[in-house]
Scaffold this active site. Structure first.
Site, short mmCIF file in Angstrom:
data_model
loop_
_atom_site.label_atom_id
_atom_site.label_comp_id
_atom_site.label_asym_id
_atom_site.label_seq_id
_atom_site.Cartn_x
_atom_site.Cartn_y
_atom_site.Cartn_z
N ALA A 199 29.37 63.60 96.47
CA ALA A 199 30.60 63.39 97.25
C ALA A 199 31.84 63.99 96.56
O ALA A 199 31.90 64.00 95.33
CB ALA A 199 30.80 61.89 97.47
N PRO A 200 32.77 64.51 97.33
CA PRO A 200 32.82 64.57 98.79
C PRO A 200 32.00 65.69 99.42
O PRO A 200 31.96 65.81 100.65
CB PRO A 200 34.30 64.75 99.09
CG PRO A 200 34.82 65.49 97.90
CD PRO A 200 34.03 65.00 96.72
N GLY B 205 31.44 69.29 98.03
CA GLY B 205 31.68 70.72 97.80
C GLY B 205 30.40 71.48 97.46
O GLY B 205 30.15 72.57 98.00
N ASP C 120 24.99 60.03 96.76
CA ASP C 120 26.21 59.58 96.07
C ASP C 120 26.47 58.16 96.56
O ASP C 120 26.03 57.77 97.64
CB ASP C 120 27.40 60.48 96.43
CG ASP C 120 28.52 60.39 95.40
OD1 ASP C 120 28.83 61.42 94.76
OD2 ASP C 120 29.11 59.30 95.23
N LYS D 27 29.60 66.24 81.59
CA LYS D 27 31.02 65.86 81.45
C LYS D 27 31.22 65.22 80.08
O LYS D 27 30.49 64.30 79.71
CB LYS D 27 31.40 64.90 82.57
CG LYS D 27 31.07 65.55 83.91
CD LYS D 27 31.79 64.99 85.08
CE LYS D 27 31.26 65.68 86.33
NZ LYS D 27 32.25 66.38 87.09
C1 SAM Z 1 32.89 65.14 90.35
S1 SAM Z 1 32.30 64.16 91.65
C2 SAM Z 1 31.16 65.25 92.42
C3 SAM Z 1 31.84 66.35 93.21
C4 SAM Z 1 30.86 67.14 94.05
N1 SAM Z 1 30.00 67.98 93.24
C5 SAM Z 1 31.57 68.02 95.05
O1 SAM Z 1 31.39 69.24 94.99
O2 SAM Z 1 32.26 67.50 95.91
C6 SAM Z 1 31.26 63.02 90.86
C7 SAM Z 1 30.54 62.11 91.81
O3 SAM Z 1 29.58 61.35 91.08
C8 SAM Z 1 29.39 60.17 91.83
N2 SAM Z 1 28.63 59.19 91.05
C9 SAM Z 1 28.92 58.66 89.83
N3 SAM Z 1 27.94 57.84 89.43
C10 SAM Z 1 27.00 57.84 90.42
C11 SAM Z 1 25.75 57.21 90.58
N4 SAM Z 1 25.24 56.40 89.65
N5 SAM Z 1 25.03 57.46 91.71
C12 SAM Z 1 25.53 58.27 92.67
N6 SAM Z 1 26.72 58.92 92.55
C13 SAM Z 1 27.45 58.70 91.45
C14 SAM Z 1 30.80 59.73 92.18
O4 SAM Z 1 30.79 58.84 93.29
C15 SAM Z 1 31.44 61.09 92.50
O5 SAM Z 1 31.45 61.32 93.90
#
Ligand code: SAM
Length: 322
Positions: A189-190, A192, A208, A275
């Site tokens: 999410a969201p 991309g 997500d 990260k």
């Molecule tokens: C940097 S964002 C991802 C952006 C995504 N790649 C994009 O292009 O839109 C990191 C995501 O990791 C998700 N997240 C963190 N821990 C998680 C988990 N245990 N299970 C599922 N999603 C997780 C967060 O909700 C967040 O949406």
């Protein structure tokens, strides 16, 4: 470490251009790799004992040569005699260096329209060490100036700018998902990254805790699950050719996830964002390199993060390998 330029006659065996803002991470990596740091000047690190590209180097000069030059014309001739395309990484003597550039064949760096392949023509890098000494490298890890990969951006469709990381990763992978392939997008999410895969014609399973943006779902190619990515098993997903993760997670936890999927889907291509937080910690990402076929690098669209690749074809030559 002295902020001095190396003496002529003892050229380094590699020069690293630090990823902008991450010189401290590069310095810690040099120590962890057992290399000898001869000198640092601004964002250039001169080393001996380099095993190849460093993860925190945005570009690595692989064959540095130091030359004494008595004039601007002589410097330009020395560069032209070696190859056509050069990028100046100016440190000192800016005006003199620009006069050398003016005597070189013109070169235009245009933003890429994704999807496309990286340039194949060799791009050398050079700098003036002082008025009369040139440091050059015909061979660099990146075919882009200072390893920066600019794109013609899409400001309409993607829900955020994270898509640029995947565009860059796939460009350097020299391969991408397409029609007939399935992708798994962990921490999507969201949306991309899912949007990138869908726009290439692939089918996507995304997961997500948060929802995807409507325009990503509207592609009709993304099946989203709301839930914990760490609880997802391979049997729930089926066959996938690409496994992607941009999850916000501690590196140690992400490493477990990478190991799990690398074992569960040994033939899949994998691209994960690692990260990082806090002070430089080379061990946090060096452990990823122990997974067979791994490479790690800082993409020019990464912030304080690195990108881990496990690709069928070996992975980007720009990246550090184990
Ligand atoms: C940097 S964002 C991802 C952006 C995504 N790649 C994009 O292009 O839109 C990191 C995501 O990791 C998700 N997240 C963190 N821990 C998680 C988990 N245990 N299970 C599922 N999603 C997780 C967060 O909700 C967040 O949406």
């Amino acid at each position: 470490m002295a902020d001095a330029l190396p003496t002529i006659g003892a050229p380094p065996d590699a020069v690293y251009v630090a990823a902008p803002g991450y010189a401290a991470d590069l310095e810690a990596e040099i120590v962890a790799r057992g290399e000898r740091l001869l000198a640092r000047h601004a964002d250039l690190f001169f080393v001996q004992g380099s095993p190849g590209p460093a993860a925190w180097a945005q570009n690595t000069w692989l064959r540095p040569e130091a030359l004494a030059v008595t004039s601007i014309g002589e410097a330009a001739r020395a560069l032209r005699a070696r190859q056509r395309n050069w990028h100046l990484h100016a440190l000192v003597q800016h005006r003199r260096a620009q006069l050398v550039v003016d005597k070189l064949p013109p070169i235009r760096f245009r933003p890429l329209s994704f999807p496309t392949d990286p340039p194949v023509a060799p791009l050398g890098a050079w700098t003036l060490l002082d008025r009369d000494h040139l440091l050059l490298s015909t061979e660099c890890s990146s075919p882009f100036p200072d390893g920066q990969v600019p794109f013609v951006e899409d400001r309409v469709q993607p829900p955020n700018r994270a898509y640029l990381k995947l565009w860059e990763a796939l460009t350097l992978a020299r391969g991408r998902p397409g029609p007939g392939t399935r992708c798994l997008d962990l921490g999507a999410a969201p949306g991309g990254w899912s949007w990138v895969c869908a726009s290439l014609g692939a089918e996507v399973v995304s997961i997500d805790r948060a929802a995807l943006a409507p325009q990503v779902l509207a592609t009709g190619r993304v099946a989203h699950r709301c839930g914990d990515a760490f609880g997802l098993g391979a049997e729930q997903v089926g066959e996938v050719q690409w496994i992607l993760s941009d999850l916000a997670a501690y590196p140690a936890r992400l490493l477990e996830l990478a190991r799990y999927w690398a074992d569960a889907r040994p033939k899949a291509n994998m691209i994960f964002t690692i990260k990082l937080q806090g002070p430089p910690d080379p061990e946090a990402y060096r452990a990823f390199l122990a997974i067979p076929g791994s490479r790690v690098m800082h993409l020019s669209h990464n912030k304080h993060e690195l990108t881990w690749f496990r690709l069928k074809d070996g992975g980007p030559s720009e990246a550090a390998c184990g």
